[in-house]
Design a protein around this motif. Structure first.
Motif, PDB file in Angstrom:
ATOM      1  N   LEU A 190       0.950  -1.262   0.013  1.00 55.26           N
ATOM      2  CA  LEU A 190       0.009   0.058   0.039  1.00 55.26           C
ATOM      3  C   LEU A 190       0.728   1.486  -0.200  1.00 55.26           C
ATOM      4  O   LEU A 190       0.426   2.382  -0.435  1.00 55.26           O
ATOM      5  CB  LEU A 190      -0.883   0.069   1.192  1.00 55.26           C
ATOM      6  CG  LEU A 190      -1.760  -1.179   1.226  1.00 55.26           C
ATOM      7  CD1 LEU A 190      -2.883  -1.328   2.578  1.00 55.26           C
ATOM      8  CD2 LEU A 190      -2.655  -1.443  -0.018  1.00 55.26           C
ATOM      9  N   VAL A 191       2.063   1.138   0.631  1.00 61.91           N
ATOM     10  CA  VAL A 191       2.857   2.240   0.473  1.00 61.91           C
ATOM     11  C   VAL A 191       3.257   2.579  -0.834  1.00 61.91           C
ATOM     12  O   VAL A 191       3.417   3.715  -1.271  1.00 61.91           O
ATOM     13  CB  VAL A 191       4.146   2.139   1.379  1.00 61.91           C
ATOM     14  CG1 VAL A 191       5.162   3.121   1.255  1.00 61.91           C
ATOM     15  CG2 VAL A 191       3.557   2.109   3.007  1.00 61.91           C
ATOM     16  N   MET A 192       3.637   1.304  -1.460  1.00 58.34           N
ATOM     17  CA  MET A 192       4.061   1.340  -2.922  1.00 58.34           C
ATOM     18  C   MET A 192       2.976   2.320  -3.805  1.00 58.34           C
ATOM     19  O   MET A 192       3.222   3.071  -4.573  1.00 58.34           O
ATOM     20  CB  MET A 192       4.447   0.367  -3.658  1.00 58.34           C
ATOM     21  CG  MET A 192       4.764   0.057  -5.127  1.00 58.34           C
ATOM     22  SD  MET A 192       5.243  -1.281  -5.712  1.00 58.34           S
ATOM     23  CE  MET A 192       3.468  -2.202  -6.000  1.00 58.34           C
ATOM     24  N   ALA A 193       1.720   1.869  -3.491  1.00 60.38           N
ATOM     25  CA  ALA A 193       0.545   2.039  -4.321  1.00 60.38           C
ATOM     26  C   ALA A 193       0.478   3.716  -4.146  1.00 60.38           C
ATOM     27  O   ALA A 193       0.239   4.594  -4.939  1.00 60.38           O
ATOM     28  CB  ALA A 193      -0.722   1.622  -3.895  1.00 60.38           C
ATOM     29  N   LYS A 194       0.539   4.316  -2.813  1.00 64.45           N
ATOM     30  CA  LYS A 194       0.359   5.671  -2.593  1.00 64.45           C
ATOM     31  C   LYS A 194       1.635   6.413  -3.241  1.00 64.45           C
ATOM     32  O   LYS A 194       1.327   7.418  -3.666  1.00 64.45           O
ATOM     33  CB  LYS A 194       0.366   5.810  -1.190  1.00 64.45           C
ATOM     34  CG  LYS A 194      -0.932   5.218  -0.370  1.00 64.45           C
ATOM     35  CD  LYS A 194      -2.332   5.823  -0.912  1.00 64.45           C
ATOM     36  CE  LYS A 194      -3.445   5.391  -0.251  1.00 64.45           C
ATOM     37  NZ  LYS A 194      -4.719   5.834  -0.845  1.00 64.45           N
ATOM     38  N   ALA A 195       2.739   5.833  -2.973  1.00 61.91           N
ATOM     39  CA  ALA A 195       3.958   6.585  -3.620  1.00 61.91           C
ATOM     40  C   ALA A 195       4.153   6.775  -5.095  1.00 61.91           C
ATOM     41  O   ALA A 195       4.362   7.642  -5.635  1.00 61.91           O
ATOM     42  CB  ALA A 195       5.397   5.815  -2.968  1.00 61.91           C
ATOM     43  N   GLY A 196       3.341   5.778  -5.704  1.00 61.05           N
ATOM     44  CA  GLY A 196       3.587   5.672  -7.032  1.00 61.05           C
ATOM     45  C   GLY A 196       2.168   6.344  -7.849  1.00 61.05           C
ATOM     46  O   GLY A 196       2.053   6.450  -9.029  1.00 61.05           O
ATOM     47  N   GLY A 197       1.208   6.741  -6.790  1.00 56.60           N
ATOM     48  CA  GLY A 197       0.092   7.315  -7.434  1.00 56.60           C
ATOM     49  C   GLY A 197      -1.129   6.225  -7.924  1.00 56.60           C
ATOM     50  O   GLY A 197      -1.697   6.711  -8.885  1.00 56.60           O
ATOM     51  N   ALA A 198      -0.914   5.034  -7.440  1.00 55.77           N
ATOM     52  CA  ALA A 198      -1.844   4.361  -7.930  1.00 55.77           C
ATOM     53  C   ALA A 198      -3.234   4.772  -7.895  1.00 55.77           C
ATOM     54  O   ALA A 198      -3.724   5.542  -6.997  1.00 55.77           O
ATOM     55  CB  ALA A 198      -1.775   2.916  -7.325  1.00 55.77           C
ATOM     56  N   GLY A 199      -4.308   4.405  -8.682  1.00 53.34           N
ATOM     57  CA  GLY A 199      -5.645   4.672  -8.826  1.00 53.34           C
ATOM     58  C   GLY A 199      -6.303   4.226  -7.634  1.00 53.34           C
ATOM     59  O   GLY A 199      -7.273   4.770  -7.177  1.00 53.34           O
ATOM     60  N   LEU A 200      -6.107   3.097  -7.070  1.00 56.17           N
ATOM     61  CA  LEU A 200      -6.440   2.351  -6.151  1.00 56.17           C
ATOM     62  C   LEU A 200      -5.563   1.301  -5.423  1.00 56.17           C
ATOM     63  O   LEU A 200      -4.877   0.593  -5.824  1.00 56.17           O
ATOM     64  CB  LEU A 200      -7.715   1.312  -6.603  1.00 56.17           C
ATOM     65  CG  LEU A 200      -8.758   0.887  -5.716  1.00 56.17           C
ATOM     66  CD1 LEU A 200      -9.576   1.954  -5.102  1.00 56.17           C
ATOM     67  CD2 LEU A 200      -9.858  -0.172  -6.584  1.00 56.17           C
ATOM     68  N   ALA A 201      -5.701   1.503  -3.827  1.00 56.69           N
ATOM     69  CA  ALA A 201      -4.798   0.788  -3.144  1.00 56.69           C
ATOM     70  C   ALA A 201      -5.892  -0.134  -2.312  1.00 56.69           C
ATOM     71  O   ALA A 201      -6.617   0.303  -1.385  1.00 56.69           O
ATOM     72  CB  ALA A 201      -4.019   1.571  -2.111  1.00 56.69           C
TER      73      ALA A 201
END
Length: 235
Positions: A190-201
């Motif tokens: 989830l940290v990766m998702a947020k750091a990378g700007g993923a559309g949904l974590a």
């Protein structure tokens, strides 16, 4: 969710049953590191994050979310950098084969993957296991044809929780990061998702992470990936 065009999955605890798959592998590694000393092997397992009382790996521990290189650094601090790198390479080879051989898919996994693929979503895996381990596991589960890419900690300059795997996947499938859903059972995902700007974590409770641990970073929490097709269908 309506803009999601691709899904990037963690592997262990998200696609496969982490506890059933990895305890035996970790135990073999620990026994070898302890030269057969059972008590020392148990100490090494605890150091790596295994809770013998609960009979499971702790959330976000080295075994649950780290890499073989981190395990080697933890267990063999006396080795030089070159020796640690060589030992990590040997661990990668061992865990790739043994992890795939022992992989236990989580309930509903194949149906969920087939449903997502049938809708035209591009699928990938990002794990802190090796890339070979990810590929062999997908093959063992019969899921390779549905996945466009698999990334291990050795596939990118910086593994999870850095966003490198997310960016690499976005480039391969021709999506923007905000068009990708990241699904995982640990904060690293989830940290990766947020750091990378993923559309949904998306946090899943099928691995080592708990609702309390995942909630601060997850946009949504599911019991498992079996629920993901319905979630994305609601968009």
């Amino acid at each position: 969710m309506g803009k999601i065009k691709a899904v990037l999955f963690d592997k262990d605890g998200t696609l496969i049953d982490f506890q059933k798959t990895w305890f035996a592998v970790g135990d073999a590694m620990a026994l070898a590191a302890a030269n057969g000393d059972r008590a020392e092997a148990d100490r090494l397992l605890e150091q790596g994050g295994y809770d013998f009382t609960a009979a499971r790996f702790k959330p976000d521990s080295v075994f649950a979310a780290g890499t073989n290189a981190e395990i080697v650094a933890l267990w063999y601090p006396e080795l030089s950098d070159a020796e640690q790198a060589e030992r990590a390479k040997a661990y990668d080879a061992f865990t790739a084969v043994e992890g795939a051989k022992r992989a236990v898919p989580l309930p509903g996994l194949e149906a969920a993957i087939r449903a997502l693929h049938a809708r035209g979503l591009r699928l990938g895996v990002a794990t802190n296991d090796s890339e070979e381990g990810a590929r062999l596991t997908l093959e063992a589960l019969g899921l390779s044809p549905f996945f466009d890419a698999a990334y291990g900690y050795d596939s990118v300059p910086n593994p999870k929780p850095a966003p490198d795997p997310l960016y690499a996947f976005a480039k391969v499938v021709g999506c923007e990061p905000q068009e990708i859903a990241m699904v995982g059972d640990n904060n690293h995902d989830l940290v990766m998702a947020k750091a990378g700007g993923a559309g949904l974590a998306v946090g899943v409770l099928s691995g080592t992470g708990t609702r309390e641990i995942l909630s601060p970073l997850a946009d949504v929490i599911l019991d498992s990936v079996a629920e993901l097709p319905d979630l994305l269908a609601k968009a």
